[in-house]
Write a protein that holds these residues in place. Sequence first.
Motif, PDB file in Angstrom:
ATOM      1  N   UNK A  70     -27.644  43.565  33.397  1.00  0.00           N
ATOM      2  CA  UNK A  70     -26.498  43.842  32.536  1.00  0.00           C
ATOM      3  C   UNK A  70     -25.182  43.833  33.287  1.00  0.00           C
ATOM      4  N   UNK A  71     -25.252  43.812  34.602  1.00  0.00           N
ATOM      5  CA  UNK A  71     -24.024  43.762  35.413  1.00  0.00           C
ATOM      6  C   UNK A  71     -23.478  42.352  35.435  1.00  0.00           C
ATOM      7  N   UNK A  72     -22.198  42.255  35.667  1.00  0.00           N
ATOM      8  CA  UNK A  72     -21.547  40.947  35.801  1.00  0.00           C
ATOM      9  C   UNK A  72     -20.993  40.834  37.214  1.00  0.00           C
ATOM     10  N   UNK A  73     -21.576  39.950  37.998  1.00  0.00           N
ATOM     11  CA  UNK A  73     -21.090  39.690  39.338  1.00  0.00           C
ATOM     12  C   UNK A  73     -20.061  38.576  39.253  1.00  0.00           C
ATOM     13  N   UNK A  74     -18.854  38.881  39.669  1.00  0.00           N
ATOM     14  CA  UNK A  74     -17.756  37.929  39.557  1.00  0.00           C
ATOM     15  C   UNK A  74     -17.607  37.168  40.867  1.00  0.00           C
ATOM     16  N   UNK A  75     -17.748  35.855  40.799  1.00  0.00           N
ATOM     17  CA  UNK A  75     -17.598  34.982  41.960  1.00  0.00           C
ATOM     18  C   UNK A  75     -16.113  34.784  42.263  1.00  0.00           C
ATOM     19  N   UNK A  76     -15.794  34.553  43.512  1.00  0.00           N
ATOM     20  CA  UNK A  76     -14.397  34.369  43.936  1.00  0.00           C
ATOM     21  C   UNK A  76     -13.709  33.248  43.151  1.00  0.00           C
ATOM     22  N   UNK A  77     -14.429  32.159  42.909  1.00  0.00           N
ATOM     23  CA  UNK A  77     -13.811  31.044  42.184  1.00  0.00           C
ATOM     24  C   UNK A  77     -13.505  31.423  40.736  1.00  0.00           C
ATOM     25  N   UNK A  78     -14.310  32.313  40.161  1.00  0.00           N
ATOM     26  CA  UNK A  78     -14.049  32.775  38.797  1.00  0.00           C
ATOM     27  C   UNK A  78     -12.817  33.669  38.766  1.00  0.00           C
ATOM     28  N   UNK A  79     -12.638  34.483  39.807  1.00  0.00           N
ATOM     29  CA  UNK A  79     -11.416  35.296  39.917  1.00  0.00           C
ATOM     30  C   UNK A  79     -10.185  34.406  40.034  1.00  0.00           C
ATOM     31  N   UNK A  80     -10.314  33.330  40.788  1.00  0.00           N
ATOM     32  CA  UNK A  80      -9.191  32.400  40.932  1.00  0.00           C
ATOM     33  C   UNK A  80      -8.860  31.738  39.598  1.00  0.00           C
ATOM     34  N   UNK A  81      -9.891  31.362  38.831  1.00  0.00           N
ATOM     35  CA  UNK A  81      -9.663  30.798  37.504  1.00  0.00           C
ATOM     36  C   UNK A  81      -8.987  31.822  36.608  1.00  0.00           C
ATOM     37  N   UNK A  82      -9.472  33.056  36.626  1.00  0.00           N
ATOM     38  CA  UNK A  82      -8.887  34.112  35.800  1.00  0.00           C
ATOM     39  C   UNK A  82      -7.416  34.344  36.163  1.00  0.00           C
ATOM     40  N   UNK A  83      -7.089  34.297  37.450  1.00  0.00           N
ATOM     41  CA  UNK A  83      -5.704  34.481  37.892  1.00  0.00           C
ATOM     42  C   UNK A  83      -4.822  33.329  37.390  1.00  0.00           C
ATOM     43  N   UNK A  84      -5.352  32.115  37.429  1.00  0.00           N
ATOM     44  CA  UNK A  84      -4.590  30.959  36.941  1.00  0.00           C
ATOM     45  C   UNK A  84      -4.389  31.041  35.430  1.00  0.00           C
ATOM     46  N   UNK A  85      -5.414  31.497  34.712  1.00  0.00           N
ATOM     47  CA  UNK A  85      -5.289  31.664  33.261  1.00  0.00           C
ATOM     48  C   UNK A  85      -4.296  32.776  32.949  1.00  0.00           C
ATOM     49  N   UNK A  86      -4.364  33.865  33.701  1.00  0.00           N
ATOM     50  CA  UNK A  86      -3.450  34.992  33.482  1.00  0.00           C
ATOM     51  C   UNK A  86      -1.993  34.552  33.630  1.00  0.00           C
ATOM     52  N   UNK A  87      -1.736  33.665  34.568  1.00  0.00           N
ATOM     53  CA  UNK A  87      -0.365  33.190  34.786  1.00  0.00           C
ATOM     54  C   UNK A  87       0.165  32.412  33.587  1.00  0.00           C
ATOM     55  N   UNK A  88      -0.717  31.943  32.717  1.00  0.00           N
ATOM     56  CA  UNK A  88      -0.308  31.224  31.499  1.00  0.00           C
ATOM     57  C   UNK A  88       0.087  32.181  30.378  1.00  0.00           C
ATOM     58  N   UNK A  89      -0.386  33.403  30.451  1.00  0.00           N
ATOM     59  CA  UNK A  89      -0.200  34.347  29.345  1.00  0.00           C
ATOM     60  C   UNK A  89       1.258  34.749  29.185  1.00  0.00           C
ATOM     61  N   UNK A  90       1.717  34.872  27.928  1.00  0.00           N
ATOM     62  CA  UNK A  90       3.119  35.200  27.672  1.00  0.00           C
ATOM     63  C   UNK A  90       3.566  36.535  28.272  1.00  0.00           C
ATOM     64  N   UNK A  91       2.688  37.520  28.344  1.00  0.00           N
ATOM     65  CA  UNK A  91       3.081  38.834  28.871  1.00  0.00           C
ATOM     66  C   UNK A  91       2.708  39.011  30.337  1.00  0.00           C
ATOM     67  N   UNK A  92       2.476  37.924  31.036  1.00  0.00           N
ATOM     68  CA  UNK A  92       2.094  37.982  32.447  1.00  0.00           C
ATOM     69  C   UNK A  92       3.116  38.745  33.273  1.00  0.00           C
ATOM     70  N   UNK A  93       4.397  38.535  33.004  1.00  0.00           N
ATOM     71  CA  UNK A  93       5.438  39.191  33.807  1.00  0.00           C
ATOM     72  C   UNK A  93       5.447  40.704  33.594  1.00  0.00           C
ATOM     73  N   UNK A  94       4.960  41.176  32.456  1.00  0.00           N
ATOM     74  CA  UNK A  94       4.886  42.615  32.196  1.00  0.00           C
ATOM     75  C   UNK A  94       3.915  43.287  33.167  1.00  0.00           C
TER      76      UNK A  94
END
Length: 98
Positions: A70-94
Amino acid sequence: MDQNELIAQITKVASKHQAAGTICYLNYDEVAAPAIRRWASSNRRGVPQNNLELRIRDLAKALTLPEKSGRRTVHKSTLELAAAIAACMPDYSVALPP
Protein backbone atom coordinates in the motif's frame (compact mmCIF):
# COMPACT_ATOMS: atom_id res chain seq x y z
CA MET A 1 -3.87 30.36 -18.95
CA ASP A 2 -7.03 28.39 -19.59
CA GLN A 3 -7.58 24.70 -18.80
CA ASN A 4 -6.85 23.50 -22.34
CA GLU A 5 -3.55 25.39 -22.45
CA LEU A 6 -2.58 23.98 -19.05
CA ILE A 7 -3.39 20.44 -20.16
CA ALA A 8 -1.37 20.93 -23.36
CA GLN A 9 1.59 22.30 -21.42
CA ILE A 10 1.55 19.45 -18.86
CA THR A 11 1.19 16.88 -21.65
CA LYS A 12 4.23 18.36 -23.42
CA VAL A 13 6.30 18.28 -20.21
CA ALA A 14 5.21 14.71 -19.43
CA SER A 15 6.02 13.61 -22.98
CA LYS A 16 9.59 14.90 -22.68
CA HIS A 17 10.06 13.18 -19.33
CA GLN A 18 8.59 9.90 -20.54
CA ALA A 19 10.92 9.94 -23.54
CA ALA A 20 13.81 10.37 -21.09
CA GLY A 21 12.73 7.25 -19.16
CA THR A 22 10.80 8.74 -16.25
CA ILE A 23 9.06 6.15 -14.10
CA CYS A 24 5.32 6.89 -14.17
CA TYR A 25 2.46 4.44 -14.48
CA LEU A 26 0.44 6.82 -16.69
CA ASN A 27 1.15 7.56 -20.33
CA TYR A 28 2.22 11.13 -20.94
CA ASP A 29 -1.16 12.00 -22.48
CA GLU A 30 -3.00 10.76 -19.35
CA VAL A 31 -1.02 12.74 -16.76
CA ALA A 32 -2.59 16.21 -16.98
CA ALA A 33 -6.07 15.68 -15.51
CA PRO A 34 -4.99 13.71 -12.41
CA ALA A 35 -2.02 16.06 -11.89
CA ILE A 36 -4.26 19.14 -11.93
CA ARG A 37 -6.74 17.54 -9.52
CA ARG A 38 -3.98 16.36 -7.17
CA TRP A 39 -2.24 19.76 -7.17
CA ALA A 40 -5.48 21.61 -6.46
CA SER A 41 -6.55 19.27 -3.66
CA SER A 42 -3.26 18.91 -1.77
CA ASN A 43 -4.57 20.96 1.14
CA ARG A 44 -7.29 18.35 1.82
CA ARG A 45 -4.53 15.79 2.40
CA GLY A 46 -2.81 18.07 4.90
CA VAL A 47 -0.20 19.36 2.47
CA PRO A 48 0.12 23.14 2.94
CA GLN A 49 -0.49 25.15 -0.24
CA ASN A 50 2.63 27.23 0.45
CA ASN A 51 5.03 24.27 0.84
CA LEU A 52 6.36 23.60 -2.64
CA GLU A 53 8.53 20.62 -1.70
CA LEU A 54 5.67 18.76 -0.01
CA ARG A 55 3.23 19.56 -2.82
CA ILE A 56 5.67 18.21 -5.42
CA ARG A 57 6.18 15.02 -3.37
CA ASP A 58 2.38 14.70 -3.02
CA LEU A 59 1.99 15.11 -6.78
CA ALA A 60 4.70 12.50 -7.42
CA LYS A 61 2.79 10.01 -5.24
CA ALA A 62 -0.21 10.42 -7.52
CA LEU A 63 1.99 9.42 -10.46
CA THR A 64 3.24 6.28 -8.69
CA LEU A 65 1.43 2.97 -8.33
CA PRO A 66 1.13 1.61 -4.79
CA GLU A 67 3.15 -1.46 -3.90
CA LYS A 68 1.56 -4.58 -2.41
CA SER A 69 2.03 -3.05 1.05
CA GLY A 70 0.00 0.00 0.00
CA ARG A 71 3.02 2.28 0.21
CA ARG A 72 4.09 4.41 -2.72
CA THR A 73 7.82 4.52 -3.34
CA VAL A 74 8.60 7.63 -5.35
CA HIS A 75 11.49 7.32 -7.81
CA LYS A 76 13.78 10.32 -8.36
CA SER A 77 12.69 10.63 -11.99
CA THR A 78 9.04 10.78 -10.90
CA LEU A 79 9.89 13.60 -8.49
CA GLU A 80 11.57 15.44 -11.35
CA LEU A 81 8.46 14.98 -13.50
CA ALA A 82 6.26 16.22 -10.65
CA ALA A 83 8.48 19.30 -10.22
CA ALA A 84 8.26 20.07 -13.95
CA ILE A 85 4.47 19.66 -13.87
CA ALA A 86 4.23 21.84 -10.75
CA ALA A 87 6.07 24.63 -12.58
CA CYS A 88 3.19 24.65 -15.11
CA MET A 89 0.53 25.22 -12.46
CA PRO A 90 -1.01 28.71 -12.27
CA ASP A 91 -0.48 29.00 -8.49
CA TYR A 92 3.11 27.73 -8.57
CA SER A 93 4.48 31.10 -7.46
CA VAL A 94 2.25 31.03 -4.36
CA ALA A 95 4.12 27.93 -3.18
CA LEU A 96 7.59 29.44 -3.64
CA PRO A 97 9.38 30.57 -0.48
CA PRO A 98 9.50 34.36 -0.03
